[in-house]
Design a protein around this motif. Structure first.
Motif, PDB file in Angstrom:
ATOM      1  N   GLU A  25      -2.431   0.851  -6.792  1.00  0.00           N
ATOM      2  CA  GLU A  25      -2.865   2.016  -7.563  1.00  0.00           C
ATOM      3  C   GLU A  25      -2.072   2.150  -8.856  1.00  0.00           C
ATOM      4  N   THR A  26      -0.763   1.943  -8.760  1.00  0.00           N
ATOM      5  CA  THR A  26       0.086   2.053  -9.946  1.00  0.00           C
ATOM      6  C   THR A  26      -0.289   0.996 -10.975  1.00  0.00           C
ATOM      7  N   ASP A  29      -3.614   1.978 -12.564  1.00  0.00           N
ATOM      8  CA  ASP A  29      -3.437   3.092 -13.504  1.00  0.00           C
ATOM      9  C   ASP A  29      -2.792   2.632 -14.801  1.00  0.00           C
ATOM     10  N   ARG A  72       2.310   2.043  -3.167  1.00  0.00           N
ATOM     11  CA  ARG A  72       1.239   2.268  -4.140  1.00  0.00           C
ATOM     12  C   ARG A  72       1.257   1.246  -5.286  1.00  0.00           C
ATOM     13  N   ARG A 113       0.824  -1.217   0.000  1.00  0.00           N
ATOM     14  CA  ARG A 113       0.000   0.000   0.000  1.00  0.00           C
ATOM     15  C   ARG A 113       0.852   1.258   0.000  1.00  0.00           C
ATOM     16  N   GLU A 114       1.858   1.309   0.857  1.00  0.00           N
ATOM     17  CA  GLU A 114       2.700   2.505   0.973  1.00  0.00           C
ATOM     18  C   GLU A 114       3.441   2.823  -0.324  1.00  0.00           C
TER      19      GLU A 114
END
Length: 187
Positions: free
Chosen positions: A173-174, A177, A170, A167-168
């Motif tokens: 998310e990456t 995306d 990312r 999570r930290e």
């Protein structure tokens, strides 16, 4: 000399069969219960979409007890999966994508780009060099639990920390995306 000599059992074979008959099921049940505790952790983490499954095949097939969940359900032609649990000798958390998937190279590229940041948090993170199932993994010997005062807490902390790393940095998310961008460019 009989051709059956390759099939003759020896003392070790009999000893292992007796030992498995006595402690095998009990040890498998213990590992399955330990891994089952990760279901609630994964639910609370918010990582992934859809159902969480528990594969219980420690002494057969894949030889593992793991919980897993797809990272993305809707809108992606590739579907990386988060896996967490135990093999016969290790506890591990990893991301995997089906070999030959059209977006596997993107997934591996994202993992390689984020690996330095992950290694700063825990040097054990690694990107698989093979083009098999595993894209990114963190693996430790299951035996480290033997020295723990509270094995369940130690086990859960290992996975909680690994999820926090992901999570930290990312990772999710990456990956979302990059895969979304790829899908919009393909359209």
């Amino acid at each position: 000399v009989s051709e059956m000599t390759d099939f003759e059992i020896n003392f070790d074979d009999v000893s292992l069969m007796r030992a498995f008959g006595v402690v095998g099921r009990d040890s498998e049940d213990k590992i399955n219960r330990l891994v089952e505790s990760l279901i609630q952790m994964l639910e609370k983490s918010g990582v992934g979409e859809g159902d969480i499954y528990h594969q219980k095949s420690l002494y057969k097939g894949m030889k593992r007890s793991v919980v897993y969940r797809n990272l993305f359900v809707k809108g992606h032609t590739t579907n990386p999966t988060l896996m967490a649990g135990c093999t016969l000798t290790h506890m591990a958390i990893w991301l995997e994508t089906v070999p030959g998937n059209e977006n596997k190279a993107i997934v591996v590229s994202v993992m390689q780009s984020l690996l330095p940041a992950l290694k700063e948090r825990n040097p054990g993170w690694r990107v698989s060099e093979e083009q098999g199932w595993i894209d990114l993994e963190l693996v430790n010997p299951l035996a480290i639990l033997l020295a723990a005062n509270d094995q369940v807490a130690e086990f859960e902390n290992y996975f909680r920390s690994a999820l926090e790393d992901l999570r930290e940095v990312r990772v999710f998310e990456t990956l979302r995306d990059r895969l979304s961008l790829e899908l919009s460019e393909q359209a």
